[in-house]
Design a protein around this motif. Sequence first.
Motif, PDB file in Angstrom:
ATOM      1  N   MET A  56       0.849  -1.163   0.000  1.00 30.08           N
ATOM      2  CA  MET A  56       0.000   0.000   0.000  1.00 30.08           C
ATOM      3  C   MET A  56       0.899   1.232   0.000  1.00 30.08           C
ATOM      4  N   ARG A  57       0.572   2.156  -0.874  1.00 29.91           N
ATOM      5  CA  ARG A  57       1.291   3.434  -0.927  1.00 29.91           C
ATOM      6  C   ARG A  57       0.295   4.557  -0.739  1.00 29.91           C
TER       7      ARG A  57
ATOM      8  N   ASP B 226       0.218  -1.080  -4.069  1.00 28.85           N
ATOM      9  CA  ASP B 226       1.635  -0.998  -4.429  1.00 28.85           C
ATOM     10  C   ASP B 226       1.943  -2.106  -5.441  1.00 28.85           C
TER      11      ASP B 226
ATOM     12  N   ARG C 108       4.656  -2.873  -6.853  1.00 30.80           N
ATOM     13  CA  ARG C 108       5.925  -3.572  -6.600  1.00 30.80           C
ATOM     14  C   ARG C 108       5.705  -4.823  -5.766  1.00 30.80           C
ATOM     15  N   ILE C 109       4.843  -4.757  -4.779  1.00 32.59           N
ATOM     16  CA  ILE C 109       4.565  -5.922  -3.934  1.00 32.59           C
ATOM     17  C   ILE C 109       3.843  -6.992  -4.737  1.00 32.59           C
TER      18      ILE C 109
ATOM     19  N   TYR D 282       3.820  10.674  -3.918  1.00 33.21           N
ATOM     20  CA  TYR D 282       3.717   9.684  -2.854  1.00 33.21           C
ATOM     21  C   TYR D 282       4.058  10.313  -1.519  1.00 33.21           C
TER      22      TYR D 282
ATOM     23  N   THR E 231      -0.858   8.364  -1.488  1.00 31.32           N
ATOM     24  CA  THR E 231      -0.654   9.341  -2.547  1.00 31.32           C
ATOM     25  C   THR E 231      -1.493  10.591  -2.301  1.00 31.32           C
TER      26      THR E 231
ATOM     27  N   ALA F 251      -4.899   5.920  -0.354  1.00 29.54           N
ATOM     28  CA  ALA F 251      -4.031   4.763  -0.519  1.00 29.54           C
ATOM     29  C   ALA F 251      -4.296   4.107  -1.872  1.00 29.54           C
TER      30      ALA F 251
ATOM     31  N   GLU G 198      -3.434  -6.733  -0.306  1.00 30.15           N
ATOM     32  CA  GLU G 198      -3.169  -5.316  -0.580  1.00 30.15           C
ATOM     33  C   GLU G 198      -4.472  -4.541  -0.760  1.00 30.15           C
TER      34      GLU G 198
ATOM     35  N   LYS H 203       4.512   5.667   6.196  1.00 29.14           N
ATOM     36  CA  LYS H 203       3.479   4.649   5.981  1.00 29.14           C
ATOM     37  C   LYS H 203       2.788   4.328   7.294  1.00 29.14           C
TER      38      LYS H 203
END
Length: 111
Positions: free
Chosen positions: A1-2, A57, A59-60, A15, A4, A54, A97, A19
């Motif tokens: 989770m990012r 993410d 990448r995960i 971003y 933004t 949120a 996620e 976190k």
Amino acid sequence: MRLTYSCTACKAQQYFLPKHPSRAALQMQYGDMVKVNCQKCGKTEKKHLNKISAVVDVRIIAVGFVLGLIATVLLWNYVGVVASVTLSLPMLVWNHENGKVGHFNRYAIRK
């Protein structure tokens, strides 16, 4: 989770680096407003916590996909059924996620 937010000057999505699992945790640490700095245009402004959202993410998800693919390839010759179950690892990571993102975005701070 990012986490933004959108810059009001250049409308670029930025971003937010600290976190936290919820807006309530953010509010306990920073208060109702946070100071953010746009990396693109350099504008510094204050944002209300409700303006921070949120997103998943990617990448995960990619790491989960690669790990699931590697586990499937390694286990395919030994245990075929178990290997096909490991192929579902990216879906489990994506579902986790999405749950975290939904939990963060569902809660709003009173203004």
